[in-house]
Design a protein around this motif. Structure first.
Motif, PDB file in Angstrom:
ATOM      1  N   SER A 103     -50.998 -51.599 -96.833  1.00  0.00           N
ATOM      2  CA  SER A 103     -51.902 -50.466 -96.609  1.00  0.00           C
ATOM      3  C   SER A 103     -51.278 -49.133 -97.011  1.00  0.00           C
ATOM      4  O   SER A 103     -51.992 -48.136 -97.157  1.00  0.00           O
ATOM      5  CB  SER A 103     -52.320 -50.414 -95.133  1.00  0.00           C
ATOM      6  OG  SER A 103     -51.175 -50.312 -94.294  1.00  0.00           O
ATOM      7  N   ASP A 104     -49.943 -49.081 -97.178  1.00  0.00           N
ATOM      8  CA  ASP A 104     -49.300 -47.820 -97.554  1.00  0.00           C
ATOM      9  C   ASP A 104     -49.280 -47.606 -99.068  1.00  0.00           C
ATOM     10  O   ASP A 104     -48.529 -46.774 -99.581  1.00  0.00           O
ATOM     11  CB  ASP A 104     -47.868 -47.783 -97.011  1.00  0.00           C
ATOM     12  CG  ASP A 104     -47.018 -48.941 -97.537  1.00  0.00           C
ATOM     13  OD1 ASP A 104     -47.587 -49.824 -98.210  1.00  0.00           O
ATOM     14  OD2 ASP A 104     -45.801 -48.950 -97.268  1.00  0.00           O
ATOM     15  N   VAL A 105     -50.131 -48.366 -99.785  1.00  0.00           N
ATOM     16  CA  VAL A 105     -50.175 -48.234-101.231  1.00  0.00           C
ATOM     17  C   VAL A 105     -50.782 -46.897-101.647  1.00  0.00           C
ATOM     18  O   VAL A 105     -50.514 -46.402-102.748  1.00  0.00           O
ATOM     19  CB  VAL A 105     -50.983 -49.410-101.831  1.00  0.00           C
ATOM     20  CG1 VAL A 105     -52.467 -49.271-101.511  1.00  0.00           C
ATOM     21  CG2 VAL A 105     -50.788 -49.511-103.333  1.00  0.00           C
ATOM     22  N   ILE A 106     -51.604 -46.302-100.764  1.00  0.00           N
ATOM     23  CA  ILE A 106     -52.237 -45.020-101.089  1.00  0.00           C
ATOM     24  C   ILE A 106     -51.155 -43.955-101.266  1.00  0.00           C
ATOM     25  O   ILE A 106     -50.298 -43.762-100.403  1.00  0.00           O
ATOM     26  CB  ILE A 106     -53.223 -44.599 -99.988  1.00  0.00           C
ATOM     27  CG1 ILE A 106     -54.246 -45.705 -99.730  1.00  0.00           C
ATOM     28  CG2 ILE A 106     -53.922 -43.303-100.351  1.00  0.00           C
ATOM     29  CD1 ILE A 106     -55.062 -46.083-100.927  1.00  0.00           C
ATOM     30  N   GLY A 107     -51.217 -43.274-102.397  1.00  0.00           N
ATOM     31  CA  GLY A 107     -50.235 -42.231-102.706  1.00  0.00           C
ATOM     32  C   GLY A 107     -49.110 -42.682-103.602  1.00  0.00           C
ATOM     33  O   GLY A 107     -48.358 -41.849-104.118  1.00  0.00           O
ATOM     34  N   GLN A 108     -48.958 -44.004-103.818  1.00  0.00           N
ATOM     35  CA  GLN A 108     -47.910 -44.489-104.705  1.00  0.00           C
ATOM     36  C   GLN A 108     -48.247 -44.149-106.161  1.00  0.00           C
ATOM     37  O   GLN A 108     -49.412 -44.005-106.527  1.00  0.00           O
ATOM     38  CB  GLN A 108     -47.731 -46.001-104.551  1.00  0.00           C
ATOM     39  CG  GLN A 108     -47.130 -46.421-103.225  1.00  0.00           C
ATOM     40  CD  GLN A 108     -46.801 -47.906-103.206  1.00  0.00           C
ATOM     41  OE1 GLN A 108     -46.614 -48.533-104.241  1.00  0.00           O
ATOM     42  NE2 GLN A 108     -46.729 -48.477-101.998  1.00  0.00           N
ATOM     43  N   THR A 109     -47.206 -44.049-106.978  1.00  0.00           N
ATOM     44  CA  THR A 109     -47.372 -43.687-108.386  1.00  0.00           C
ATOM     45  C   THR A 109     -46.919 -44.839-109.273  1.00  0.00           C
ATOM     46  O   THR A 109     -45.879 -45.457-109.015  1.00  0.00           O
ATOM     47  CB  THR A 109     -46.547 -42.430-108.722  1.00  0.00           C
ATOM     48  OG1 THR A 109     -47.002 -41.350-107.905  1.00  0.00           O
ATOM     49  CG2 THR A 109     -46.725 -42.039-110.191  1.00  0.00           C
ATOM     50  N   ILE A 110     -47.734 -45.165-110.288  1.00  0.00           N
ATOM     51  CA  ILE A 110     -47.388 -46.185-111.275  1.00  0.00           C
ATOM     52  C   ILE A 110     -47.582 -45.590-112.662  1.00  0.00           C
ATOM     53  O   ILE A 110     -48.216 -44.536-112.817  1.00  0.00           O
ATOM     54  CB  ILE A 110     -48.227 -47.465-111.112  1.00  0.00           C
ATOM     55  CG1 ILE A 110     -49.723 -47.145-111.285  1.00  0.00           C
ATOM     56  CG2 ILE A 110     -47.979 -48.131-109.776  1.00  0.00           C
ATOM     57  CD1 ILE A 110     -50.616 -48.375-111.226  1.00  0.00           C
ATOM     58  N   LEU A 111     -47.042 -46.264-113.692  1.00  0.00           N
ATOM     59  CA  LEU A 111     -47.193 -45.804-115.063  1.00  0.00           C
ATOM     60  C   LEU A 111     -48.372 -46.514-115.712  1.00  0.00           C
ATOM     61  O   LEU A 111     -48.414 -47.746-115.763  1.00  0.00           O
ATOM     62  CB  LEU A 111     -45.916 -46.065-115.854  1.00  0.00           C
ATOM     63  CG  LEU A 111     -44.706 -45.189-115.521  1.00  0.00           C
ATOM     64  CD1 LEU A 111     -43.518 -45.586-116.380  1.00  0.00           C
ATOM     65  CD2 LEU A 111     -45.027 -43.710-115.707  1.00  0.00           C
ATOM     66  N   ALA A 112     -49.337 -45.739-116.217  1.00  0.00           N
ATOM     67  CA  ALA A 112     -50.509 -46.272-116.909  1.00  0.00           C
ATOM     68  C   ALA A 112     -50.507 -45.728-118.322  1.00  0.00           C
ATOM     69  O   ALA A 112     -50.679 -44.509-118.510  1.00  0.00           O
ATOM     70  CB  ALA A 112     -51.787 -45.882-116.183  1.00  0.00           C
ATOM     71  N   ASP A 113     -50.293 -46.600-119.316  1.00  0.00           N
ATOM     72  CA  ASP A 113     -50.184 -46.202-120.721  1.00  0.00           C
ATOM     73  C   ASP A 113     -49.164 -45.084-120.906  1.00  0.00           C
ATOM     74  O   ASP A 113     -49.375 -44.129-121.648  1.00  0.00           O
ATOM     75  CB  ASP A 113     -51.550 -45.765-121.267  1.00  0.00           C
ATOM     76  CG  ASP A 113     -52.419 -46.945-121.647  1.00  0.00           C
ATOM     77  OD1 ASP A 113     -51.871 -48.054-121.821  1.00  0.00           O
ATOM     78  OD2 ASP A 113     -53.647 -46.777-121.759  1.00  0.00           O
ATOM     79  N   GLY A 114     -48.044 -45.204-120.197  1.00  0.00           N
ATOM     80  CA  GLY A 114     -46.947 -44.266-120.345  1.00  0.00           C
ATOM     81  C   GLY A 114     -47.070 -43.003-119.514  1.00  0.00           C
ATOM     82  O   GLY A 114     -46.145 -42.183-119.525  1.00  0.00           O
ATOM     83  N   SER A 115     -48.164 -42.807-118.787  1.00  0.00           N
ATOM     84  CA  SER A 115     -48.343 -41.611-117.970  1.00  0.00           C
ATOM     85  C   SER A 115     -48.400 -41.993-116.496  1.00  0.00           C
ATOM     86  O   SER A 115     -48.920 -43.054-116.141  1.00  0.00           O
ATOM     87  CB  SER A 115     -49.627 -40.872-118.363  1.00  0.00           C
ATOM     88  OG  SER A 115     -49.586 -40.499-119.719  1.00  0.00           O
TER      89      SER A 115
END
Length: 879
Positions: free
Chosen positions: A238-250
């Protein structure tokens, strides 16, 4: 006392002579008589005393109501008694009970399983509120009526000017490269307008929805996870909200998670879905070309589909005047979402539901035959009960209770079978079919099953119960006294059931045969490309940020192909564009048609070894080479279908065609340098002609890697993945699948219909054979004394064999005759669903008729062989 007898007589007449005392308790009668006697002592006449007592006691209406209640209680008690008696009888006949319950369970379970598919796919594929207000909006080319996706520039005009829609949204689906943790992966992503979920009427169950400002590039990338992606890629935390991942390099921030029952109408080809807002509106607002954006709108209350359609077409006519080069001849088509998404599946699924209905009817006919035989064997019991005063209604109720119990037990077992089979059906259904993931036995399926159980119980038991209740004591003694307990009427009714079984089985088998022939014709037709099991493929996508320069994409493909060519067991490899978009072309020296009116074709970007890998032959000219690059003249290959259609009396080599690969690039003239064979990847596609473009002249970001191994060689996925990642570790590689065994054109629903129809028709044939055998065996058993007498008088075994076989052949012939008439009618309905097979295909009709005749022959032969072994002495002694 005279007056009391008079009152009792009148009350007896009121409630039925002789029934008043039985239906009113003693205390009630005592209080009524005491009040009448007291009223007479007070000086009233007998008549006045009677009516006064009734009035004081509660009135005549209440007396009647009390008596009706007592009669209802007695009726309910008798019904419970009938069910208990039926349970005892079924328990004493485990063989009959097991056979009947299993037969009904197959029919009811098949109905429940197919209904669960129809319920999930056709009736309730989406969980959107007020789904009847959701409309799919597409552009329509008015001269031909063909519907296509709406241009994004047109979408903005419609959304700004339309007053019929409360919300109008659009979306585009494609794969996106993500890096989650340190692992690169390719995930299916839907790019949507920020009001997309509001239009559908749904909200994330974790986090929040998109905001209007997030539609503007530069305000930060945000992502809403699909439920599957949340569970599989983030372990459901449930703590996934606010996490950052890379999407097409951004970098992109996760702001929400969609509910588990949410499913969009877009096709999923890359696994779990994610959702991102469309941000490149600068170029999209100016785009008037048709692309892959899907537009959906929610009508305002009290606005009809016709009103919205008229309004948007008025806007379309204005746009045609304002932008004649792109919008002339284009209008708008509005279709309800459900109709748009499942129109192709609805006919086949309803045909399947009708097929299992036929199976259930055949099962009911079999059980009715068993119940008729069982009632015939119980005729002595029924005669005795009738002689003791049991009414016909009571006899019928008793027998119907037994058939309802059989149907109830069959229904319970059928639901269990349906629950187990839904997983198998779900695995067969195509993943892009709306609602295919929600095929379960739910409350709607249970209600449907209860209705089927009731109708089945009544259908199985009504005819046998009615037949058994028509008891004539004298006639029963005449027909039953010499071993023919069934009587001629019973035999005729059983034969009628067998005729109906044979007819239904022939109709079902013929329909299934046509579907199978159609499917095999589709599968075996020459498609013009290699479909062996040693051809594999996987989608690859390069990020715009890293591979913005076309030469970088060319370098990547060259290095990957070089690495793969060094692997053991690799025959050939190639890259092609991940899709073949539809477009128009112009031919040099011929009149140029207006936009939208030119000849259509599909454009495919390929590397030189693509044709070798796919097994597409070269007909004329040459294939591409590595020298066909950006710095050299622009060239193309056309397929044989296009060459025959537009260059029938000319040499296509050297001809020049003008094409635009997409709406963002200008149209360019290209020279035809070769003609290759026609590869039909989808027979149902209206546009089959293909134009091939050299990969080095226009390298795409999204491509498809084709790998063909040497026959019998093992495909080392780790080696292939290592070769790709040795060039660029950030490029995700999804699991490779067999391109040859993959059916790119045949809808999964067609395959499902063929498989299930074949299965159900096989069950129907088996049930029909059992029904024929049962009737013939029972007929022989009942005619044992007659056969013995004939043989004692000199009849030969061949005469007895002819006698029995003739009776069976007569029943089968009538069944085939009526079945053929029904099959001709059903074939006409199937005509639109068939492929390269006529609805009145003689081979199918002839083979099915022969198959039923052979099965019926052997079903009759076994009882006939038993009949010729009857000993005359034993038969006469038993008589």
């Amino acid at each position: 006392m005279k007056w009391l007898r008079k009152v009792r007589f009148k009350l007896g007449a009121l409630f039925g002579r002789g029934k008043f005392d039985a239906e009113m308790d003693a205390e009630m009668r005592m209080h009524l008589e005491l009040r009448i006697e007291r009223n007479i002592s007070a000086g009233m006449s007998a008549e006045e005393a009677r009516y006064a007592a009734l009035r004081d006691f509660g009135g005549l209406d209440q007396i009647k109501e009390r008596a009706r209640d007592q009669r209802g209680g007695l009726w309910l008690g008798h019904l419970i008694q009938d069910f208990r008696y039926g349970l005892r009888l079924l328990r004493k006949s485990p063989g009959f009970t097991g056979t009947a319950v299993l037969t009904l369970a197959i029919g009811i379970g098949a109905c429940a399983a197919v209904f669960s598919v129809v319920n999930a796919v056709v009736l309730h594929p989406f969980s959107y509120p007020n789904i009847d207000r959701l409309m799919v909006v597409r552009s329509v080319f008015l001269p031909t009526g063909s519907r296509q996706s709406m241009a994004t520039g047109d979408f903005f005009d419609y959304r700004h000017e339309s007053a019929a829609f409360a919300e109008l949204a659009t979306s585009n689906s494609k794969g996106t490269n993500f890096i989650i943790g340190n692992e690169p992966m390719r995930l299916y992503t839907e790019y949507v307008t920020v009001n997309f979920f509001k239009t559908l009427g749904v909200r994330p169950f974790l986090g929040r929805d998109f905001r209007p400002e997030e539609e503007i590039r530069g305000n930060g990338n945000v992502i809403i996870l699909g439920y599957n992606a949340w569970r599989e890629q983030f372990s459901g935390h449930s703590d996934v909200i606010g996490q950052t991942i890379l999407a097409d390099g951004s970098a992109a921030t996760i702001i929400g998670v969609m509910p588990p029952d949410f499913q969009t109408f877009a096709n999923s080809n890359y696994g779990p879905a994610l959702y991102m807002p469309i941000t490149d509106w600068g170029s999209l607002r100016q785009n008037r070309g048709r692309d892959n954006y899907q537009t959906i709108g929610r009508l305002k209350d009290h606005v009809t589909q016709a009103q919205a359609n008229s309004e948007l077409n008025l806007i379309a006519s204005r746009l045609a005047q304002q932008y004649p080069d792109t919008n002339k001849g284009w209008g708008v088509s509005i279709v309800p979402l459900l109709d748009d998404m499942i129109d192709f599946a609805r006919p086949l699924l309803f045909i399947l539901l009708g097929a299992v209905g036929f199976v259930l009817l055949i099962a009911c006919a079999n059980i009715a035959n068993l119940l008729l035989a069982r009632a015939a064997s119980r005729q002595r019991e029924i005669v005795v009960r009738t002689a003791l005063g049991a009414s016909r209604g009571r006899i019928m109720r008793q027998l119907l209770c037994e058939s309802m119990l059989l149907a109830a037990f069959g229904g319970v077992l059928g639901v269990l079978l349906a629950h187990g089979s839904t997983k198998l059906i779900t695995s067969i259904l195509p993943s892009d079919l709306p609602g295919s993931a929600n095929v379960v036995v739910d409350s709607r399926t249970l209600i449907f099953t209860c209705v089927v159980v009731f109708l089945t119980g009544m259908g199985c038991g009504l005819a046998p119960a009615f037949q058994a209740a028509q008891v004539d004591l004298n006639q029963a003694l005449k027909e039953g006294g010499r071993g023919n307990s069934a009587g001629k009427k019973g035999l005729r009714l059983r034969s009628l059931f067998v005729v109906s079984e044979v007819s239904l089985a022939l109709i079902l088998l013929t329909s299934a045969g046509l579907l199978v022939r159609s499917f095999l014709a589709y599968e075996n037709m020459d498609r013009g490309y290699y479909r062996g099991r040693d051809l594999f493929g996987t989608p690859l996508a390069l990020t715009q940020k890293k591979y913005n320069v076309p030469q970088n994409r060319i370098n990547f493909s060259d290095r990957v192909l070089e690495k793969l060519s060094q692997l053991h067991g690799i025959n050939s490899t190639a890259f092609s564009s991940d899709s073949a978009p539809f477009g128009e072309f112009a031919i040099a020296g011929r009149p140029v048609a207006a936009p939208g009116f030119g000849p259509p074709a599909r454009f495919q970007i390929v590397t030189p070894d693509y044709f070798k890998t796919q097994g597409i032959p070269l007909i004329h000219g040459r294939v591409f080479t590595n020298q066909d690059a950006v710095s050299t003249p622009l060239v193309m290959l056309i397929d044989q279908g296009l060459a025959k259609r537009y260059f029938l009396n000319e040499n296509p080599i050297g001809q020049r065609l003008k094409i635009a690969l997409d709406d963002t690039t200008p149209a360019e003239w290209r020279e035809v340098v070769g003609v290759v064979g026609t590869a039909r990847f989808n027979f149902e596609d209206a546009v089959q002609d293909r134009i091939y473009i050299p990969y080095r002249q226009t390298p795409p970001l999204d491509s498809f890697l084709e790998v063909r191994t040497t026959p019998g060689a093992f495909l080392d996925l780790h080696a292939i993945s290592g070769a790709v990642h040795s060039v660029d570790a950030s490029v995700p590689l999804t699991v490779m699948f067999g391109s040859g065994s993959e059916d790119r054109g045949t809808p999964g629903v067609r395959r499902l219909s063929m498989l299930l129809a074949t299965l159900f028709s096989g069950v129907a044939l088996l049930l029909a054979a059992i029904g024929i055998y049962g009737v013939m065996a029972y007929n022989v058993a009942q005619r044992t004394s007659e056969i013995g007498l004939r043989m004692a008088l000199g009849a030969q075994q061949r005469d007895v064999l002819r006698l029995v076989m003739t009776g069976g052949a007569r029943v089968i012939c009538f069944g085939i005759l009526f079945g053929l008439l029904g099959a001709l009618a059903s074939a006409r309905l199937l005509g639109a669903l068939l492929f390269n097979v006529g609805p009145y295909d003689l081979l199918t009709f002839g083979s099915i008729t022969l198959a039923i005749s052979v099965v019926g022959f052997f079903a009759c032969l076994l009882p006939a062989l038993r009949a010729i072994k009857v000993s005359p002495m034993v038969a006469l002694r038993s008589e």
